[in-house]
Write a protein that holds these residues in place. Structure first.
Motif, PDB file in Angstrom:
ATOM      1  N   VAL A   2      -3.074  13.763  -1.017  1.00 38.26           N
ATOM      2  CA  VAL A   2      -2.482  12.430  -0.968  1.00 38.26           C
ATOM      3  C   VAL A   2      -2.656  11.718  -2.298  1.00 38.26           C
ATOM      4  O   VAL A   2      -3.714  11.793  -2.921  1.00 38.26           O
ATOM      5  CB  VAL A   2      -3.142  11.593   0.155  1.00 38.26           C
ATOM      6  CG1 VAL A   2      -2.654  10.141   0.117  1.00 38.26           C
ATOM      7  CG2 VAL A   2      -2.854  12.208   1.518  1.00 38.26           C
ATOM      8  N   MET A   3      -1.603  11.015  -2.719  1.00 37.67           N
ATOM      9  CA  MET A   3      -1.711  10.000  -3.765  1.00 37.67           C
ATOM     10  C   MET A   3      -1.479   8.653  -3.109  1.00 37.67           C
ATOM     11  O   MET A   3      -0.580   8.514  -2.267  1.00 37.67           O
ATOM     12  CB  MET A   3      -0.687  10.228  -4.878  1.00 37.67           C
ATOM     13  CG  MET A   3      -0.884  11.510  -5.651  1.00 37.67           C
ATOM     14  SD  MET A   3       0.223  11.548  -7.092  1.00 37.67           S
ATOM     15  CE  MET A   3       0.156  13.298  -7.498  1.00 37.67           C
ATOM     16  N   MET A   4      -2.279   7.651  -3.500  1.00 40.11           N
ATOM     17  CA  MET A   4      -2.181   6.362  -2.819  1.00 40.11           C
ATOM     18  C   MET A   4      -2.541   5.213  -3.746  1.00 40.11           C
ATOM     19  O   MET A   4      -3.224   5.407  -4.751  1.00 40.11           O
ATOM     20  CB  MET A   4      -3.109   6.331  -1.601  1.00 40.11           C
ATOM     21  CG  MET A   4      -4.578   6.548  -1.876  1.00 40.11           C
ATOM     22  SD  MET A   4      -5.506   5.088  -2.467  1.00 40.11           S
ATOM     23  CE  MET A   4      -5.464   4.055  -1.012  1.00 40.11           C
ATOM     24  N   SER A   5      -2.038   4.043  -3.375  1.00 44.22           N
ATOM     25  CA  SER A   5      -2.469   2.803  -4.017  1.00 44.22           C
ATOM     26  C   SER A   5      -2.807   1.793  -2.939  1.00 44.22           C
ATOM     27  O   SER A   5      -2.277   1.851  -1.822  1.00 44.22           O
ATOM     28  CB  SER A   5      -1.379   2.247  -4.937  1.00 44.22           C
ATOM     29  OG  SER A   5      -0.277   1.752  -4.176  1.00 44.22           O
ATOM     30  N   TYR A   6      -3.683   0.846  -3.283  1.00 43.55           N
ATOM     31  CA  TYR A   6      -4.209  -0.112  -2.312  1.00 43.55           C
ATOM     32  C   TYR A   6      -4.126  -1.508  -2.899  1.00 43.55           C
ATOM     33  O   TYR A   6      -4.483  -1.726  -4.055  1.00 43.55           O
ATOM     34  CB  TYR A   6      -5.662   0.264  -1.998  1.00 43.55           C
ATOM     35  CG  TYR A   6      -6.385  -0.641  -1.039  1.00 43.55           C
ATOM     36  CD1 TYR A   6      -6.011  -0.714   0.297  1.00 43.55           C
ATOM     37  CD2 TYR A   6      -7.460  -1.411  -1.450  1.00 43.55           C
ATOM     38  CE1 TYR A   6      -6.685  -1.529   1.191  1.00 43.55           C
ATOM     39  CE2 TYR A   6      -8.148  -2.231  -0.571  1.00 43.55           C
ATOM     40  CZ  TYR A   6      -7.757  -2.295   0.749  1.00 43.55           C
ATOM     41  OH  TYR A   6      -8.429  -3.101   1.628  1.00 43.55           O
ATOM     42  N   HIS A  14       0.882  -1.168   0.000  1.00 44.77           N
ATOM     43  CA  HIS A  14       0.000   0.000   0.000  1.00 44.77           C
ATOM     44  C   HIS A  14       0.918   1.217   0.000  1.00 44.77           C
ATOM     45  O   HIS A  14       1.732   1.371   0.917  1.00 44.77           O
ATOM     46  CB  HIS A  14      -0.902   0.040   1.234  1.00 44.77           C
ATOM     47  CG  HIS A  14      -1.668  -1.220   1.479  1.00 44.77           C
ATOM     48  ND1 HIS A  14      -2.804  -1.549   0.787  1.00 44.77           N
ATOM     49  CD2 HIS A  14      -1.444  -2.243   2.345  1.00 44.77           C
ATOM     50  CE1 HIS A  14      -3.263  -2.715   1.219  1.00 44.77           C
ATOM     51  NE2 HIS A  14      -2.448  -3.157   2.162  1.00 44.77           N
ATOM     52  N   CYS A  15       0.810   2.076  -1.002  1.00 45.95           N
ATOM     53  CA  CYS A  15       1.764   3.175  -1.195  1.00 45.95           C
ATOM     54  C   CYS A  15       1.080   4.525  -1.007  1.00 45.95           C
ATOM     55  O   CYS A  15      -0.022   4.751  -1.530  1.00 45.95           O
ATOM     56  CB  CYS A  15       2.364   3.108  -2.598  1.00 45.95           C
ATOM     57  SG  CYS A  15       3.139   1.522  -2.988  1.00 45.95           S
ATOM     58  N   PHE A  16       1.756   5.442  -0.306  1.00 48.18           N
ATOM     59  CA  PHE A  16       1.207   6.772  -0.048  1.00 48.18           C
ATOM     60  C   PHE A  16       2.288   7.828  -0.252  1.00 48.18           C
ATOM     61  O   PHE A  16       3.444   7.642   0.137  1.00 48.18           O
ATOM     62  CB  PHE A  16       0.686   6.877   1.388  1.00 48.18           C
ATOM     63  CG  PHE A  16      -0.562   6.093   1.645  1.00 48.18           C
ATOM     64  CD1 PHE A  16      -1.806   6.707   1.620  1.00 48.18           C
ATOM     65  CD2 PHE A  16      -0.496   4.735   1.888  1.00 48.18           C
ATOM     66  CE1 PHE A  16      -2.960   5.977   1.843  1.00 48.18           C
ATOM     67  CE2 PHE A  16      -1.643   3.987   2.111  1.00 48.18           C
ATOM     68  CZ  PHE A  16      -2.878   4.611   2.088  1.00 48.18           C
TER      69      PHE A  16
END
Length: 949
Positions: A825-829, A770-772
């Motif tokens: 925020v930019m994020m991936s899940y 999970h990237c933020f």
């Protein structure tokens, strides 16, 4: 042929009418819940009963939303998310059904979405390349063969949940021979066995009008919905077939035993019984009575037996599970050593035998029936619209060939049970039937430290063997398919065929927040149309408490409702509260000021709600808990702390996205710094230290003393009482409260120190990342705030969705602005990538710098922001929203200017705010890392397990 009305039933408790229709030609069903709500809800559901764990039902749910006959665009579902003002759009795969729901308050928007949803469900394209994107595919990373696919990676993340692993292991044995034996979402080890042809056949057999259940609710005309269904679907699809039903598992003649391995650190024991069908209201409510009598409070016989054992704790699965066609009842303990398993099983069994002999207090069973009526009347809030929640609760009765009316109204059964529970022998008989039931599975839960490595090894070995056997032509085919898929993903899509709502179609002004009256003597009393439900909240201002007290405040709210009060032990206090109110809670609330210096406002809230007839009980529960809470039950306190710590340790991987989000944003925002300190990775050492302290009597006594002192400090703080209910109930309820006087002046809100930017890779072994990335930006009062909100949506829609989800295989990826926290925020899940994802974050900013932004794309992003601003709220949620806005310092003028800024946003403004706040600006990075051997993009590895121990 058309729909024929079969029945109607008025339900006064819900202020609603249920209407039942059936299509004469196909047998398609339509259930309408008529209410006065402005909200309009629709869903269509199909029985999906796979007999393999290759995820076909789940992948079909994804694929159905990837283009259809009338809407042959690549991604109509996600496109409609930004072309509609709907406040809810989704699709869900359950273990035995798939549901496609949406909700909107705009009539034109509702029927636009109805058209898209009907075509997606009944006439999807089911394109081969979309199957490879959404389901699974082979790909090469360098010269290594790997699996990719959105559902494939989603389920890798889902398998991090220990409870899911245990539930699946139980179902595989107790429900053997049924669809529940398999993993409907898809086991990542089995997903690659699914073929495109098998998926298409599954759609043809399961997604037919004869299998469909349509449901609507709210202020929409059911006949208008039926006309559209007939025109778009039933005029083209005919035929009638019996409704597919999940199989019934057979009864056993003798109990069975099995070991189930899960990704956890501790042993456990679980006992699972198969009971009656969940659509038969009598066994359904009997199971809920059984759960309440055995488990509902600390004085309940099974809860008491498990919590007083001196080892372990009650299982998270305990109670009745009516999520399938048959009810499963669970009793168990977790947190055991191997040597404690037999003792735990015997302890559970002995307590159950004792209950069959001695019974339980009549008041417990009365409270259970009261609570069932309460939940039927309550207009509940949350992320899922309350009308949709009612439909989802009722739909099993329709899907399993039960009586749909019982899904909305079982007052006749409740009245019958009122009579039955008057006889003490009745509940004893329920417990004895459980003891005598031979369809029982005795499970020994075994921790498997190599759970994830073993699954990875199986996957790696399969891929290596396949790659070794591949011809050059086969390798080239995989590369050609990957290239074709990427070309399809990057192809410019013309969405003109899709309907859309434009900015000029929405209201120019925000819906006014509830006008709260001025507090009088610290009391705000509000009259709302609550359907006879009363609410009371006592909110203590703890804003001035020092940062060192923050984790103690969280511990306080977690335990104060689980301990004794006055002359009552914790067991007696828990039973006493349950007897009086259906809901009681203590929570810690944090908001960040939107003007000035961003100071942090903290509140401890004691909250209860119930039927208006219980106003005196609501007031008594709050008053007594606040005035007489005690912290001298050291053994109980030790048990609670140990349970919290072990639950946290077992769920590190499953909660990885939350830890990473807070780690990234904590340096930038007071409210996120607070949340990280009490719930994030920064809290782990505090709880580990508590567990060490409870090992000695002195340490435990110090914790108890600290909580007792904290309690006195809290209830001596300035407070606000907020009550709400129908007519004049609210002021009367407030007057019933008997609370200690404040002894301290109002504390000045604190401003947490801002640490350096984060660059953390939080690691524990898992299958996904999970990237933020997070930037500090101004709050809602700033002129740039509206454009930042629109910018988040346009970066998501135009760059990150494609890069992270479609091409990268992550389950989710987006950008977003939080005005309440002052972060972007930019994020991936559930992301298989890490370094490449951070590269995509950087590329998104490069894109906004140089892109020629199209007006249509800007307008779609604007609509996405408006969706969130215009979500309908329940009457009580509207009151709490107004209070929250007041505490943040958000005025109606600020809300108006913010909305005007959103609606007038243009390309120049978007580029300007990106340059001013994001592009090339310092920012925080934090990721949850499942595999530390991968390229971690320069993040500094932090061992989550070490923090928690």
């Amino acid at each position: 042929m058309s729909f024929k009305k079969l029945r109607t039933r008025d339900i006064p408790a819900m202020q609603a009418q249920v209407q039942e229709y059936e299509h004469e030609g196909t047998g398609a069903r339509h259930i309408h819940l008529a209410t006065d709500d402005a909200e309009m809800v629709f869903l269509v559901a199909f029985p999906t009963v796979p007999d393999v764990s290759d995820g076909r039902a789940h992948i079909l749910e994804h694929l159905a939303l990837c283009g259809s006959a009338r809407y042959p665009v690549r991604d109509p579902f996600f496109s409609m998310l930004r072309r509609s003002t709907a406040h809810f759009m989704n699709a869900m795969t359950y273990s035995d059904k798939t549901v496609y729901p949406f909700a909107s308050t705009d009539r034109a928007d509702f029927f636009n979405l109805l058209d898209v949803y009907l075509d997606a469900a009944f006439f999807p394209n089911l394109d081969y390349l979309d199957f490879r994107q959404e389901g699974w595919r082979h790909a090469f990373e360098g010269d290594k063969l790997v699996y990719q696919g959105i559902v494939f990676n989603e389920m890798k993340g889902a398998f991090a949940d220990p409870v899911r692993a245990l539930d699946g292991g139980i179902a595989a044995h107790l429900l053997k021979g049924t669809t529940y034996e398999v993993e409907s979402g898809g086991d990542p080890l089995e997903i690659p066995s699914l073929t495109h042809e098998a998926l298409k056949q599954f759609h043809a057999s399961h997604y037919h009008p004869s299998q469909a259940v349509f449901m609507t609710a709210g202020g929409v005309d059911p006949l208008a919905v039926q006309r559209q269904i007939e025109e778009r679907v039933l005029s083209r699809l005919s035929g009638r077939a019996p409704r597919m039903l999940p199989q019934l598992a057979p009864a056993w003649t003798a109990p069975q035993a099995v070991d189930v391995a899960i990704p956890a650190n501790e042993h456990g024991v679980q006992i699972a019984w198969l009971l009656g069908e969940s659509t038969d209201p009598l066994p359904l409510y009997e199971a809920q009575l059984l759960e309440a009598g055995l488990l509902s409070n600390a004085a309940s016989p099974l809860t008491r037996a498990m919590e007083s054992a001196g080892f372990g704790r009650p299982s998270a699965m305990n109670g009745a599970d009516a999520g399938g066609r048959q009810i499963v009842f669970h009793l168990g303990m977790e947190g055991l050593t191997a040597e404690q398993v037999a003792d735990a099983r015997q302890r559970i069994w002995s307590a159950l035998e004792g209950t069959a002999r001695d019974g339980v207090p009549h008041a417990v069973l009365q409270a259970t029936l009261r609570d069932l009526r309460f939940h039927q009347r309550e207009i509940s809030g949350g992320r899922t619209p309350h009308l949709l929640r009612r439909l989802l609760r009722a739909i099993p009765f329709e899907m399993y060939a039960g009586d749909i009316m019982h899904g909305f109204d079982s007052e006749d059964v409740l009245a019958e049970l009122e009579q039955r529970i008057a006889d003490p022998a009745y509940f004893k008989g329920l417990a004895q039937r459980l003891l005598d039931n031979p369809t029982r599975l005795d499970i020994t839960v075994v921790p498997d430290a190599d759970y994830f490595p073993k699954r990875k090894q199986i996957e790696d070995e399969r891929l290596a063997a396949l790659q070794a056997s591949m011809s050059e032509a086969e390798k080239q085919r995989i590369m050609d398919e990957s290239a074709a898929l990427q070309e399809r993903q990057r192809r410019v899509v013309n969405n003109d065929v899709l309907p859309r709502i434009k900015p000029q179609d929405v209201h120019a002004l925000p819906r006014p927040a509830h006008a709260l009256p001025q507090a009088e003597d610290g009391v705000i009393a509000v009259s709302i149309p609550s359907n006879g439900i009363s609410y009371a909240r006592v909110s203590y201002d703890v804003s001035g408490f020092e940062e060192a007290a923050w984790p103690w405040l969280q511990l306080y709210v977690d335990v104060v409702g689980e301990l004794g009060m006055g002359d009552k032990s914790y067991e007696e206090a828990d039973a006493w509260r349950q007897d009086r109110v259906p809901f009681f809670d203590v929570s810690l609330q944090a908001v960040q000021a939107q003007q000035g210096d961003d100071r942090l406002h903290l509140h401890i809230d004691f909250y209860a709600k119930g039927l208006r007839e219980q106003n005196g009980d609501i007031a008594e529960v709050l008053s007594e808990t606040i005035r007489t809470a005690r912290f001298d039950e050291l053994e109980r306190l030790s048990f609670l702390i140990d349970s919290m710590v072990e639950d946290t340790r077992n769920n590190l991987a499953d909660e990885g996205d939350s830890y990473a989000r807070l780690a990234a944003t904590a340096p930038l925002s007071p409210v996120r710094a607070f949340e990280n300190r009490v719930k994030g990775a920064a809290a782990l050492p505090f709880y580990a230290g508590l567990q060490t302290q409870i090992e000695s009597e002195e340490g435990l006594a110090e914790i108890a003393g600290q909580l007792a002192r904290l309690h006195q400090r809290i209830i001596g703080s300035q407070r606000l009482v907020l009550t709400a209910g129908v007519e004049d109930d609210a002021p009367a309820l407030a007057a019933m409260l008997e609370l200690p006087a404040a002894t301290a002046p109002a504390g000045k809100p604190v401003m947490p120190p801002a640490p350096g930017l984060a660059n953390a890779g939080l690691h524990i072994t898992a299958q996904v990342n999970h990237c933020f990335a997070a930037w500090p930006v101004p709050g809602m009062a700033h002129p740039d705030a509206p454009a930042l909100a629109v910018l988040g949506e346009i970066l998501t829609n135009q760059v990150l969705h494609q890069a992270l989800r479609e091409e990268g295989g992550a389950y989710g990826g987006q950008a977003g602005y939080s005005p309440s926290a002052g972060t972007f925020v930019m994020m991936s899940y559930r992301d298989p990538r890490l370094a490449a994802t951070y590269a995509d974050f950087a590329r998104a900013l490069e894109w906004i710098r140089g892109a020629e932004l199209k007006q249509e794309n800007i307008e779609e992003a604007i609509i996405c922001v408006i969706q969130d601003l215009d979500k309908p709220r329940t009457p009580y949620a509207d009151v709490m929203y107004a209070l929250d806005q007041q505490r943040q310092g958000v005025t109606e003028d600020m809300r108006r200017r913010y909305r005007e800024g959103v609606l007038s946003c243009d390309a120049a403004r978007l580029k300007a705010v990106a340059a001013a706040w994001l592009d090339g600006k310092p920012h925080s990075r934090a990721a949850f890392i499942g595999n530390a051997a991968q390229d971690v993009a320069g993040l500094e590895i932090v061992d989550l397990k070490a923090l928690a121990e």
